[in-house]
Scaffold this motif. Structure first.
Motif, PDB file in Angstrom:
ATOM      1  N   PRO A 161       8.827   2.789  -1.839  1.00  0.00           N
ATOM      2  CA  PRO A 161       8.484   4.054  -1.183  1.00  0.00           C
ATOM      3  C   PRO A 161       7.112   3.961  -0.512  1.00  0.00           C
ATOM      4  N   GLU A 162       6.926   4.747   0.529  1.00  0.00           N
ATOM      5  CA  GLU A 162       5.604   4.780   1.184  1.00  0.00           C
ATOM      6  C   GLU A 162       4.768   5.945   0.684  1.00  0.00           C
ATOM      7  N   PHE A 163       5.461   6.993   0.194  1.00  0.00           N
ATOM      8  CA  PHE A 163       4.754   8.159  -0.343  1.00  0.00           C
ATOM      9  C   PHE A 163       5.148   8.371  -1.789  1.00  0.00           C
ATOM     10  N   VAL A 164       4.137   8.494  -2.618  1.00  0.00           N
ATOM     11  CA  VAL A 164       4.395   8.772  -4.020  1.00  0.00           C
ATOM     12  C   VAL A 164       3.863  10.163  -4.315  1.00  0.00           C
ATOM     13  N   VAL A 165       4.751  11.025  -4.794  1.00  0.00           N
ATOM     14  CA  VAL A 165       4.367  12.424  -5.045  1.00  0.00           C
ATOM     15  C   VAL A 165       4.306  12.632  -6.552  1.00  0.00           C
ATOM     16  N   ASP A 166       3.090  12.704  -7.058  1.00  0.00           N
ATOM     17  CA  ASP A 166       2.866  12.877  -8.497  1.00  0.00           C
ATOM     18  C   ASP A 166       3.205  14.315  -8.878  1.00  0.00           C
ATOM     19  N   VAL A 167       4.136  14.498  -9.793  1.00  0.00           N
ATOM     20  CA  VAL A 167       4.583  15.854 -10.158  1.00  0.00           C
ATOM     21  C   VAL A 167       3.939  16.356 -11.448  1.00  0.00           C
ATOM     22  N   LYS A 168       3.005  15.599 -11.989  1.00  0.00           N
ATOM     23  CA  LYS A 168       2.458  15.966 -13.298  1.00  0.00           C
ATOM     24  C   LYS A 168       1.502  17.161 -13.258  1.00  0.00           C
ATOM     25  N   GLN A 169       1.034  17.530 -12.057  1.00  0.00           N
ATOM     26  CA  GLN A 169       0.105  18.671 -11.971  1.00  0.00           C
ATOM     27  C   GLN A 169       0.836  20.006 -11.817  1.00  0.00           C
ATOM     28  N   ILE A 170       2.166  19.985 -11.780  1.00  0.00           N
ATOM     29  CA  ILE A 170       2.928  21.226 -11.579  1.00  0.00           C
ATOM     30  C   ILE A 170       3.253  21.842 -12.941  1.00  0.00           C
ATOM     31  N   PRO A 171       2.725  23.054 -13.214  1.00  0.00           N
ATOM     32  CA  PRO A 171       2.863  23.633 -14.557  1.00  0.00           C
ATOM     33  C   PRO A 171       4.312  23.740 -15.044  1.00  0.00           C
ATOM     34  N   GLU A 172       5.239  24.160 -14.180  1.00  0.00           N
ATOM     35  CA  GLU A 172       6.635  24.349 -14.637  1.00  0.00           C
ATOM     36  C   GLU A 172       7.230  23.046 -15.183  1.00  0.00           C
ATOM     37  N   LEU A 173       6.777  21.935 -14.639  1.00  0.00           N
ATOM     38  CA  LEU A 173       7.359  20.668 -15.080  1.00  0.00           C
ATOM     39  C   LEU A 173       6.786  20.211 -16.420  1.00  0.00           C
ATOM     40  N   HIS A 174       5.825  20.994 -16.883  1.00  0.00           N
ATOM     41  CA  HIS A 174       5.109  20.579 -18.083  1.00  0.00           C
ATOM     42  C   HIS A 174       5.356  21.455 -19.278  1.00  0.00           C
TER      43      HIS A 174
ATOM     44  N   ALA B 262       0.844  -1.201   0.000  1.00  0.00           N
ATOM     45  CA  ALA B 262       0.000   0.000   0.000  1.00  0.00           C
ATOM     46  C   ALA B 262       0.878   1.248   0.000  1.00  0.00           C
ATOM     47  N   ILE B 263       0.436   2.294  -0.718  1.00  0.00           N
ATOM     48  CA  ILE B 263       1.202   3.546  -0.769  1.00  0.00           C
ATOM     49  C   ILE B 263       0.272   4.736  -0.543  1.00  0.00           C
ATOM     50  N   ASN B 264       0.866   5.852  -0.112  1.00  0.00           N
ATOM     51  CA  ASN B 264       0.133   7.119  -0.042  1.00  0.00           C
ATOM     52  C   ASN B 264       0.427   7.905  -1.303  1.00  0.00           C
ATOM     53  N   TYR B 265      -0.603   8.515  -1.859  1.00  0.00           N
ATOM     54  CA  TYR B 265      -0.453   9.237  -3.119  1.00  0.00           C
ATOM     55  C   TYR B 265      -0.771  10.704  -2.914  1.00  0.00           C
ATOM     56  N   GLU B 266       0.113  11.586  -3.356  1.00  0.00           N
ATOM     57  CA  GLU B 266      -0.111  13.039  -3.268  1.00  0.00           C
ATOM     58  C   GLU B 266       0.073  13.631  -4.648  1.00  0.00           C
TER      59      GLU B 266
ATOM     60  N   GLY C 219      11.380  12.387   3.253  1.00  0.00           N
ATOM     61  CA  GLY C 219      12.762  11.950   3.004  1.00  0.00           C
ATOM     62  C   GLY C 219      12.858  10.727   2.125  1.00  0.00           C
ATOM     63  N   GLU C 220      13.615   9.746   2.594  1.00  0.00           N
ATOM     64  CA  GLU C 220      13.874   8.525   1.820  1.00  0.00           C
ATOM     65  C   GLU C 220      12.607   7.737   1.499  1.00  0.00           C
ATOM     66  N   LYS C 221      11.571   7.976   2.306  1.00  0.00           N
ATOM     67  CA  LYS C 221      10.347   7.177   2.106  1.00  0.00           C
ATOM     68  C   LYS C 221       9.489   7.700   0.952  1.00  0.00           C
ATOM     69  N   ALA C 222       9.845   8.915   0.447  1.00  0.00           N
ATOM     70  CA  ALA C 222       9.037   9.500  -0.618  1.00  0.00           C
ATOM     71  C   ALA C 222       9.733   9.350  -1.957  1.00  0.00           C
ATOM     72  N   ARG C 223       8.934   9.376  -3.014  1.00  0.00           N
ATOM     73  CA  ARG C 223       9.490   9.235  -4.362  1.00  0.00           C
ATOM     74  C   ARG C 223       8.611  10.033  -5.320  1.00  0.00           C
ATOM     75  N   PRO C 224       9.213  10.902  -6.149  1.00  0.00           N
ATOM     76  CA  PRO C 224       8.391  11.585  -7.151  1.00  0.00           C
ATOM     77  C   PRO C 224       7.870  10.582  -8.176  1.00  0.00           C
ATOM     78  N   LEU C 225       6.722  10.894  -8.734  1.00  0.00           N
ATOM     79  CA  LEU C 225       6.134  10.061  -9.798  1.00  0.00           C
ATOM     80  C   LEU C 225       5.866  10.961 -10.992  1.00  0.00           C
ATOM     81  N   SER C 226       6.421  10.572 -12.121  1.00  0.00           N
ATOM     82  CA  SER C 226       6.076  11.296 -13.351  1.00  0.00           C
ATOM     83  C   SER C 226       5.168  10.385 -14.165  1.00  0.00           C
ATOM     84  N   GLY C 227       5.628   9.853 -15.284  1.00  0.00           N
ATOM     85  CA  GLY C 227       4.765   8.960 -16.061  1.00  0.00           C
ATOM     86  C   GLY C 227       4.545   7.616 -15.391  1.00  0.00           C
ATOM     87  N   GLY C 228       5.444   7.251 -14.492  1.00  0.00           N
ATOM     88  CA  GLY C 228       5.289   5.989 -13.767  1.00  0.00           C
ATOM     89  C   GLY C 228       5.703   4.758 -14.548  1.00  0.00           C
TER      90      GLY C 228
END
Ligand SMILES: Cc1cc2nc3c(=O)[nH]c(=O)nc-3n(C[C@H](O)[C@H](O)[C@H](O)COP(=O)(O)OP(=O)(O)OC[C@H]3O[C@@H](n4cnc5c(N)ncnc54)[C@H](O)[C@@H]3O)c2cc1C
Lengths: 294, 777
Positions: free
Chosen positions: A46-59, A3-7, A23-32
């Motif tokens: 990772p326990e936390f997955v941080v989706d970065v696709k909603q951030i305009p600068e990264l797009h 199980a993971i937490n998704y942000e 910290g170490e428990k988190a990981r960015p997620l792009s296309g996956g």
């Protein structure tokens, strides 16, 4: 898969805060297309997955001849390939992105993910190195600029510290009579992993057909992608002819440190480095001759 | 090309109706094995050996049992000890003792991936976690990975009880050969005729070469799966993906030592098999876990499990010596074949020997073929088992002989081609066959007559032979009250056979094919039916459907006669209508008659059961292919430019599906030729247990494969049908090798001809040329 937490943060600041907090428990997620597979295989947990696709600068993809290219880390390979500036000014990087997986994979996969995954065999990385691309990284302690050739530090490892996020790539606008190319060798024609990848960028002086600038980068023939510095340097100031190509190919081969595995023997891979380097330089030069921009 | 036959005026046969199972499949509605679920269902996972060869010293399941959510664990302790019985199961000869050991290792593990224990838990994740908690102590032994090594004196022995047996034919139990000591060679078969010495003496050219081929997998897209429920009354129901539901029943019963009749097997829609789903792996395990837990248990393999632990086909080592006269007549052939069986006896070494040289008249020959155990997964059937490897060897040598004689390679084949009456390598003479016709079809094709130019390009041809399976089938044909028809068989549909069964019934009954529905019944709902394999479904089950439809027709005539107060023989049937001979009554269509069945005695059901005969006796299939390649001499990569396959199919019932079988077989053959191989490390661990590095061709690696249907009617079949599913995989490897030779002058004798292998051969040849040139200076 566990199980993971998704942000899904909307700003760089928010993303960095989340990443830093876990910290170490988190990981960015792009296309996956790398991360989800690693989660399922249990090779990253990772326990936390941080989706970065909603951030305009990264797009964003922004290009001008004055300011060069800003390529967002999460831009999908398809968007990149469909961008007219990318195809015109950075054909090598564009073809590298367009080689990744299939259309389905490319509509999710990003160049940023390709680099941050840390694979020595990622297709976009040698193309980025050939272009002298720099990575803009933002973290809890602010921002830093990292040349792509020093970004990957070992198989699956990068310079990124916990909390850090790759925001975008910065690449100079191409000089007149310059261009790039990328080739990889795979046994099949698609859906395969590079046995060898070679990226090359060249600037020529057409008056006497001399090389003004050259960069050659190798993938899948060592623990990290390799900037073939000597091979690149060997071309600069030289007449661009068969002897120069052959010499550069030989020097590129000499810095490759491949291993024997099921994808090919070390000997085979070294041979292919030479073959692809010659072919890449020939294509890049042909493109450079026809590049009248500026 | 087509032979004339009594059935010139088909209405349905030979047309291309839309596949009835197509819509469900492309919309995701079709129920495959993994789609089944039952209330209270548990999920099972298997613990597998990380070693290729080891003694199991102890297994401790205590920790795993305590893991929350775990409901049952089984090891070999829970399975009965099965005595060695050789059971004929359809086309397979199965040693049930070894089958049991393959399903769950006892005392020894014999390959990387060998099952050691299985857990049933409330979720797949829990089961997986519990598997990791099982503690196994091993004494690691030296692995034996190739036939060559396993046959060496002093090689580590896999199975202490095995002695070499010399066999005279495929089902011969054999007699001991050589000294009474343990051996890794359980079987040796020999075919001999004529005088080899004289044959070679009479040759103007002799070619002698050694070959090897890699272990390759069928690569079906759907992994093995099983859902089993052991009811309180002792009845077991198994839902699974299989090519033979009756096989699953027989084999599961024999492994669990329970009566066959207590098991019902419900075959799911199948996502490919190619022979790999003719045996059992998970079914007995899921059943036993269900018995222990009292709940339904579902197991689904991962791709890695499929590659590590289900049966691929044999890697081989082969030697061929062949001679021919200057005018292209084969004078003698000596063939030595060794097939890797995997961990237990039972490679296709016999059919490999029976098929090689099958297309040719060879008066003086000796074929020796060996079954060799090695520390790899036990092989299973794969499309024309055994024939592709031995054809690769002999068809390459034939190409070389043709070249030495200066004769076109197709002409060479025609000069030596087998006909009706030619004795097969194993002895019996062929009945009517269409080998020569397939060679002629390629010779006359636009492809073969076209020019191939350009550097590093070449064209290769090769031929292949394979038997047709006959065996047992049952069919019922139900006439419904609205005149629609259902056809029920026990033959799992892999290649579009439901469509074909519907077409046969429609043809016989004179109704539209859309009015016929064909379905596949479970083992309690239909008579015994052997496996979907041996290219036998359109052929043998088709024969049963043909007879069942005629049975229904006979009954319908009786009903019409009753209505008209006539004798049955006074009723005629043509163009879908019944008429009374010499009577003014208007004809009745089958639909009209169907509405009146209640009044004339009740429903009509036609039925037929048959044994269509032993494998090979019912028919034989031949194919010849032509491949154009371009080789990149700097990287060793081969591009397939064009390929064409000509195959004798007897009669194409549904030409699209026939072409599909030919194309699919050829595609698999090209993968076998160029890129597919099991890659084991020094310790015998499989390194490429995924489809990224086990490289099957994608659609971008192949051009459209042109299929030339050749129809030389099978005299043993009422419609002239031959089995079409397998022979197409036999010739491609040699054809690609021959094409590579013509492109760049390098003879490849090892499969796969992958870029690293081919480049090495190219560079070796270049270096040789340099050394020779230097020596000449
Ligand atoms: C079927 C298939 C075929 C493939 N074929 C190829 C191929 O031909 N060539 C090839 O090179 N690759 C291939 N790949 C691998 C993959 O698609 C690529 O590496 C892709 O570029 C990864 O991008 P992504 O956006 O999906 O990355 P993700 O999976 O989202 O991320 C990859 C890694 O980068 C990290 N990451 C992502 N974004 C950031 C960020 N902004 N900042 C910091 N860290 C970040 C993640 O935490 C993760 O560790 C294939 C994958 C599949 C499934």
């Amino acid at each position: 898969m566990h199980a993971i937490n998704y942000e899904s943060p909307k700003t760089i600041a928010e993303a960095v805060k989340l990443l830093a907090a876990h910290g170490e428990k988190a990981r960015p997620l792009s296309g996956g297309t790398d991360l989800i597979i690693q989660l399922r295989a249990g090779t990253r947990r990772p326990e936390f997955v941080v989706d970065v696709k909603q951030i305009p600068e990264l797009h964003r993809i922004s290009f001008s001849l004055q300011h060069g290219l800003h390529l967002g880390a999460a831009v999908s390979c398809i968007e990149l390939h469909e961008n007219a500036d990318m195809r015109r000014y950075y054909p090598g990087l564009t073809e590298a992105a367009h080689l990744i997986g299939s259309l389905q994979i490319q509509s999710r996969a990003s160049v940023g993910g390709n680099l941050c995954n840390g694979s020595p065999a990622g297709d976009a990385t040698p193309a980025l190195i050939a272009l002298g691309a720099k990575a803009r990284v933002v973290g809890p302690n602010g921002e830093r600029i990292v040349p792509v050739e020093t970004f990957i530090t070992g198989p699956g490892r990068t310079v990124l510290q916990p909390g850090e996020l790759l925001v975008e790539f910065l690449i100079d606008a191409p000089a007149k009579h310059s261009s790039d190319a990328y080739l990889r060798f795979i046994p099949r024609n698609e859906m395969d992993i590079a046995v060898v990848g070679v990226g090359g960028a060249l600037t020529l002086d057409l008056d006497d057909d001399r090389v003004v600038d050259a960069r050659i980068a190798l993938g899948a023939v060592g623990p990290t992608p390799i900037f073939a510095a000597e091979a690149s340097k060997s071309l600069i100031g030289k007449k661009f002819d068969a002897a120069a190509i052959e010499n550069a190919a030989r020097l590129a081969t000499s810095v490759a440190t491949p291993i024997d595995d099921m994808r090919g023997t070390a000997e085979y891979r070294r041979h292919i480095v030479g073959v692809l380097t010659s072919r890449v330089l020939t294509i890049a030069a042909e493109r450079a001759r026809h590049n009248e921009q500026r | 090309m087509s032979e004339s036959s009594p059935h010139e005026n088909f209405k349905v046969i030979g047309t291309r109706p839309i596949r009835p199972d197509g819509v469900d499949k492309v919309t995701g509605r079709a129920l495959y094995g993994a789609d089944y679920a039952l209330p209270g269902m548990l999920h099972g996972c298997v613990l597998r050996s990380p070693y290729a060869h080891a003694r199991i010293k102890s297994i401790n399941i205590a920790k795993a049992l305590k893991h929350p959510g775990v409901k049952a664990i089984v090891t070999a302790e829970d399975f009965p000890v099965v005595k060695g019985v050789m059971a004929q199961v359809g086309e397979l000869i199965v040693n049930t003792h070894y089958l049991s050991l393959n399903i769950m290792a006892r005392e020894k593990v014999l390959y990387d991936g060998h099952a050691i224990a299985a857990v049933a838990a409330t979720s797949r994740h829990i089961a997986q976690e519990a598997v990791e908690l099982i503690e196994v102590e091993y004494e690691v032994l030296e692995p034996v990975m190739t036939a060559e090594d396993a046959m060496k004196p002093g090689a580590p022995i896999l199975l202490e009880e095995v002695r070499t047996k010399l066999m005279e034919h495929r089902t011969d139990p054999g007699s001991q050969e050589g000294p009474d000591r343990p051996s890794n060679v359980p079987g040796h078969i020999r075919f001999e005729r004529g005088d080899l010495v004289a044959g070679f003496r009479g040759a103007d050219f002799i070619v002698e070469r050694e070959f090897s081929t890699a272990t390759v997998h069928q690569g079906y897209i759907e992994p093995q799966n099983a859902l089993a429920l052991w009811s309180a009354d002792g009845h077991v129901t198994i839902y699974c993906s299989t090519q033979g539901s009756f096989n699953v029943r027989t084999l599961t019963a024999s492994v669990l030592c329970i009566p066959e009749g207590s098991i019902r097997v419900v075959p799911a829609e199948i996502g490919g098999g190619f022979g790999g789903k003719t045996t059992v792996y998970l079914e007995p395990v899921a059943a036993l876990l269900s018995k222990k837990s009292g709940r339904p248990v579902k197991m689904v393999m991962t791709r890695a499990e499929v590659l590590r632990a289900t049966g691929p086909t044999s890697g081989t080592k082969m030697k061929v010596k062949m001679g021919a006269t200057r005018d292209g007549k084969i004078t003698a052939a000596e063939v030595w074949l060794a097939y890797e069986a995997g961990a237990f006896p039972g490679s296709p070494f016999a059919p490999g020997a029976m098929c090689t040289l099958g297309p040719y008249v060879v008066e003086n020959l000796r074929i020796d073929s060996f079954d060799v155990v090695v520390n790899r997964p036990k092989v299973a059937a794969y499309r024309a088992p055994g024939s592709p490897a031995s054809a690769f060897a002999c068809e390459t040598v034939i190409d070389e002989l043709a070249e030495k004689c200066g004769i076109d390679p197709l002409e060479f084949r025609l000069r030596n081609g087998a006909h009706e009456g030619t004795p097969q390598p194993a002895g019996p003479a062929f009945k009517k066959i269409g080998f020569v016709e397939t060679v002629e079809a390629i010779r006359d094709s636009e492809h073969y007559r076209s020019k191939i130019d350009g550097p590093n390009r070449g064209r290769g041809v090769a031929s292949g032979f394979w038997f047709n399976g006959g065996l047992q089938s049952s069919a019922t044909v139900n006439i419904h009250t609205d005149g629609t028809v259902s056809v029920v068989t026990g033959s799992v549909d892999i290649g579009g056979t439901r469509a074909v069964q519907a077409m046969i019934a429609a043809e016989v009954l004179g109704v539209a094919v859309e009015d016929v529905r064909a379905l596949v019944a479970d083992t309690d709902s239909t008579g015994h039916t052997d496996v979907t394999g041996g290219s036998r479904i359109a052929l043998a089950t088709g024969m049963a459907v043909y007879e069942a439809a005629h049975d229904a027709l006979t009954q319908l005539k009786t009903r019409a006669a009753k209505l008209w107060e006539k004798k049955p023989h006074e009723v005629a049937f043509s163009d879908g209508a019944f008429t009374a001979i010499g009577n003014g009554v208007p004809p009745l269509t089958l639909k009209q008659l169907a509405t009146r069945l209640a009044r004339t005695g009740g429903p009509v059901t036609g039925r037929a059961t048959l044994n269509a005969g032993a494998v090979g006796a019912v028919g034989n299939a031949f194919a010849t292919v032509c491949v154009d390649v371009e080789v990149d001499p700097d990287t060793g990569k081969v591009r397939i430019l064009r390929c064409t396959i000509a195959q004798d199919v007897g009669r194409a019932l549904h030409p699209s599906y026939v072409e599909g079988q030919m194309q699919g077989a050829m595609a698999q053959g090209i993968g076998w030729a160029l890129s597919e191989e099991y890659f084991y490390d020094q310790k015998g661990v499989l390194r490429n247990s995924g489809l990224l590095d086990y490289r099957m061709p994608t659609c971008l690696d192949l051009p459209m494969i042109e299929a030339l249907i050749v129809e030389v009617a099978n005299p043993n079949h009422p419609l002239g049908v031959r089995g079409v599913g397998e022979v197409g995989i036999v010739p491609p490897m040699a054809a690609v090798a021959n094409a590579i030779y013509r492109a760049i002058g390098v003879r490849m004798t090892e499969l796969p001809m992958s870029p690293p292998h081919l480049l090495k051969a190219i560079l070796d040849r270049r270096n040789q040329a340099v050394t020779q040139a230097a020596a000449a200076d």
